[in-house]
Design a protein around this motif. Structure first.
Motif, PDB file in Angstrom:
ATOM      1  N   GLN A  79     -41.503  19.301  31.086  1.00 10.10           N
ATOM      2  CA  GLN A  79     -40.200  18.664  30.929  1.00 10.10           C
ATOM      3  C   GLN A  79     -39.520  19.130  29.654  1.00 10.10           C
ATOM      4  N   ASN A  80     -40.287  19.207  28.555  1.00 14.48           N
ATOM      5  CA  ASN A  80     -39.726  19.672  27.293  1.00 14.48           C
ATOM      6  C   ASN A  80     -39.241  21.108  27.398  1.00 14.48           C
ATOM      7  N   HIS A  81     -40.013  21.926  28.139  1.00 18.33           N
ATOM      8  CA  HIS A  81     -39.629  23.338  28.317  1.00 18.33           C
ATOM      9  C   HIS A  81     -38.288  23.425  29.052  1.00 18.33           C
ATOM     10  N   GLN A  82     -38.107  22.602  30.092  1.00 17.66           N
ATOM     11  CA  GLN A  82     -36.867  22.618  30.849  1.00 17.66           C
ATOM     12  C   GLN A  82     -35.706  22.160  29.990  1.00 17.66           C
ATOM     13  N   GLU A  83     -35.931  21.103  29.198  1.00 12.02           N
ATOM     14  CA  GLU A  83     -34.871  20.603  28.334  1.00 12.02           C
ATOM     15  C   GLU A  83     -34.495  21.640  27.279  1.00 12.02           C
ATOM     16  N   ASN A  84     -35.517  22.275  26.695  1.00  9.72           N
ATOM     17  CA  ASN A  84     -35.256  23.290  25.682  1.00  9.72           C
ATOM     18  C   ASN A  84     -34.527  24.484  26.280  1.00  9.72           C
ATOM     19  N   ASP A  85     -34.931  24.874  27.499  1.00  8.80           N
ATOM     20  CA  ASP A  85     -34.300  26.001  28.163  1.00  8.80           C
ATOM     21  C   ASP A  85     -32.836  25.687  28.450  1.00  8.80           C
ATOM     22  N   SER A  86     -32.571  24.472  28.908  1.00  6.87           N
ATOM     23  CA  SER A  86     -31.205  24.057  29.189  1.00  6.87           C
ATOM     24  C   SER A  86     -30.374  24.024  27.917  1.00  6.87           C
TER      25      SER A  86
ATOM     26  N   TYR B 265     -30.941  25.732  25.205  1.00  7.65           N
ATOM     27  CA  TYR B 265     -30.789  27.123  24.762  1.00  7.65           C
ATOM     28  C   TYR B 265     -29.626  27.788  25.495  1.00  7.65           C
ATOM     29  N   ARG B 266     -29.565  27.578  26.805  1.00 11.74           N
ATOM     30  CA  ARG B 266     -28.523  28.218  27.602  1.00 11.74           C
ATOM     31  C   ARG B 266     -27.147  27.656  27.292  1.00 11.74           C
ATOM     32  N   GLU B 267     -27.068  26.351  27.045  1.00 12.88           N
ATOM     33  CA  GLU B 267     -25.783  25.761  26.681  1.00 12.88           C
ATOM     34  C   GLU B 267     -25.304  26.291  25.333  1.00 12.88           C
ATOM     35  N   THR B 268     -26.249  26.509  24.422  1.00 11.30           N
ATOM     36  CA  THR B 268     -25.901  27.082  23.118  1.00 11.30           C
ATOM     37  C   THR B 268     -25.345  28.496  23.293  1.00 11.30           C
ATOM     38  N   LYS B 269     -26.008  29.286  24.123  1.00 14.32           N
ATOM     39  CA  LYS B 269     -25.560  30.648  24.381  1.00 14.32           C
ATOM     40  C   LYS B 269     -24.188  30.657  25.048  1.00 14.32           C
ATOM     41  N   LEU B 270     -23.965  29.710  25.939  1.00 18.26           N
ATOM     42  CA  LEU B 270     -22.677  29.591  26.599  1.00 18.26           C
ATOM     43  C   LEU B 270     -21.572  29.314  25.573  1.00 18.26           C
ATOM     44  N   SER B 271     -21.843  28.396  24.654  1.00 18.56           N
ATOM     45  CA  SER B 271     -20.871  28.063  23.611  1.00 18.56           C
ATOM     46  C   SER B 271     -20.607  29.263  22.709  1.00 18.56           C
ATOM     47  N   GLU B 272     -21.668  30.015  22.407  1.00 18.01           N
ATOM     48  CA  GLU B 272     -21.514  31.199  21.558  1.00 18.01           C
ATOM     49  C   GLU B 272     -20.659  32.260  22.243  1.00 18.01           C
ATOM     50  N   LEU B 273     -20.875  32.447  23.528  1.00 14.95           N
ATOM     51  CA  LEU B 273     -20.094  33.445  24.259  1.00 14.95           C
ATOM     52  C   LEU B 273     -18.630  33.036  24.336  1.00 14.95           C
ATOM     53  N   ARG B 274     -18.392  31.770  24.607  1.00 10.98           N
ATOM     54  CA  ARG B 274     -17.004  31.310  24.691  1.00 10.98           C
ATOM     55  C   ARG B 274     -16.299  31.464  23.337  1.00 10.98           C
ATOM     56  N   ALA B 275     -17.012  31.179  22.267  1.00  9.76           N
ATOM     57  CA  ALA B 275     -16.427  31.350  20.932  1.00  9.76           C
ATOM     58  C   ALA B 275     -16.154  32.823  20.649  1.00  9.76           C
TER      59      ALA B 275
ATOM     60  N   ARG C 120     -22.963  33.470  34.576  1.00 11.02           N
ATOM     61  CA  ARG C 120     -23.380  34.617  35.389  1.00 11.02           C
ATOM     62  C   ARG C 120     -23.449  35.897  34.555  1.00 11.02           C
ATOM     63  N   TYR C 121     -22.504  36.072  33.658  1.00  8.00           N
ATOM     64  CA  TYR C 121     -22.533  37.253  32.788  1.00  8.00           C
ATOM     65  C   TYR C 121     -23.709  37.181  31.808  1.00  8.00           C
ATOM     66  N   LEU C 122     -23.989  35.997  31.302  1.00 12.98           N
ATOM     67  CA  LEU C 122     -25.140  35.824  30.418  1.00 12.98           C
ATOM     68  C   LEU C 122     -26.446  36.093  31.170  1.00 12.98           C
ATOM     69  N   GLU C 123     -26.525  35.587  32.389  1.00 13.40           N
ATOM     70  CA  GLU C 123     -27.723  35.814  33.207  1.00 13.40           C
ATOM     71  C   GLU C 123     -27.922  37.304  33.462  1.00 13.40           C
ATOM     72  N   ALA C 124     -26.823  38.005  33.725  1.00 15.95           N
ATOM     73  CA  ALA C 124     -26.907  39.441  34.004  1.00 15.95           C
ATOM     74  C   ALA C 124     -27.363  40.240  32.790  1.00 15.95           C
ATOM     75  N   ARG C 125     -27.171  39.685  31.609  1.00 14.77           N
ATOM     76  CA  ARG C 125     -27.566  40.371  30.376  1.00 14.77           C
ATOM     77  C   ARG C 125     -28.671  39.616  29.641  1.00 14.77           C
ATOM     78  N   ASN C 126     -29.482  38.912  30.430  1.00 16.14           N
ATOM     79  CA  ASN C 126     -30.652  38.208  29.886  1.00 16.14           C
ATOM     80  C   ASN C 126     -30.301  37.303  28.710  1.00 16.14           C
ATOM     81  N   TRP C 127     -29.159  36.672  28.795  1.00 18.33           N
ATOM     82  CA  TRP C 127     -28.691  35.687  27.823  1.00 18.33           C
ATOM     83  C   TRP C 127     -28.479  36.257  26.422  1.00 18.33           C
ATOM     84  N   ASN C 128     -28.201  37.548  26.375  1.00 16.96           N
ATOM     85  CA  ASN C 128     -27.819  38.203  25.127  1.00 16.96           C
ATOM     86  C   ASN C 128     -26.300  38.098  25.005  1.00 16.96           C
TER      87      ASN C 128
END
Length: 296
Positions: A9-16, A18-28, A48-56
């Protein structure tokens, strides 16, 4: 057992998180957006673009910048059926009248029905249908399925490797994570050399989505059954339905969807002049429609 469940459960929460943080960074990183760019860059699109680039984030931003530049010049949302209908007269690419078991839009491709020699028009026709497939995705669904029927394929009807490479470039770079799976049904021997050449241009993640299906192979047939209702699936693809393409009927459907497309993008449909009835479909009067924001 409790400890394992808590760790999972912690892994899923952390993963979620992490991805929301990356989303915010990309939008900024993209900065202020307006007009069609703002309409295009939904959270789902950025993911989708983040997924295609392994969240880089840097790589995803570069990819998005290139797509936004491409869309501003190619203007895929402005293509109208009247412009590409001649390419579709044989039904070489069409949107199926059914979804897969996961509710995804299905495109049927029949390379053996190739009817023109213009690579540019072929690609424009496919781009139009990609946009149309996205427009018709079920709510919450981001991907589509492809069914490729090789009936009638010959050296005369096969597209060139260069055209295939250009199509792959557009699909992988400007429609990332839109393809869920592509079934290549019973491809003939002449396709093998073509595939070996084309596969060189495929991203490994995309290549994994391509499945060869042979009617005498139990595993591949079972895979088809798991994703498609045989009652809907055309007999040419191992199902029980009849694959009958009616160009006039499909043209009417596309003309109606053109109205929805214009409404979604805030375009004035009067700027577009559909070809008159009898060549590539009837004109339709714009009617009030509700459109879900499912664009890429």
């Amino acid at each position: 057992m409790f400890l394992i469940r808590r760790q999972s459960q912690n892994h899923q929460e952390n993963d979620s998180s992490y991805r929301e943080t990356k989303l915010s960074e990309l939008r900024a990183a993209l900065g202020p957006l307006s007009g069609r760019r703002m309409k295009y860059c939904t959270d789902a699109c950025l993911r989708r673009y983040l997924e295609a680039r392994n969240w880089n984030v840097d790589k995803a931003k570069k990819m998005m910048d290139e797509s936004l530049k491409w869309r501003s010049t190619y203007k895929p949302e402005e293509i109208r059926w009247a412009e590409v209908a001649h390419e579709g007269e044989t039904g070489k690419v069409s949107r199926a009248n059914f979804h897969d078991r996961l509710g995804r839009t299905v495109l049927i491709l029949r390379p053996g029905m190739q009817n023109t020699a213009s690579a540019e028009d072929n690609i424009r026709h496919l781009v139009y249908l990609l946009e149309n497939a996205i427009l018709n995705l079920s709510e919450g669904q981001e991907q589509m399925s492809w069914l490729i029927d090789f009936t009638g394929l010959s050296l005369n009807t096969n597209v060139s490797v260069k055209t295939a490479r250009d199509i792959i470039h557009i699909l992988q770079n400007h429609y990332p994570e839109r393809l869920a799976i592509a079934f290549l049904y019973n491809p003939p021997r002449i396709f093998q050399a073509f595939w070996r050449a084309v596969k060189l241009f495929l991203d490994p993640k995309t290549a994994q989505k391509v499945k060869f299906v042979y009617p005498n192979n139990k595993d591949s047939v079972e895979l088809m059954k798991s994703l498609f209702d045989l009652e809907n699936l055309p007999s040419e693809l191992g199902g029980k339905a009849t694959l009958k393409y009616d160009h006039e009927e499909f043209s009417r459907l596309m003309a109606q969807d053109d109205v929805k497309t214009a409404k979604f993008w805030g375009l004035d449909e009067k700027l577009f002049n559909p070809i008159k009835k009898g060549h590539s479909g009837a004109e339709v009067a714009p009617e009030p429609v509700s459109v879900q924001p499912v664009v890429s």
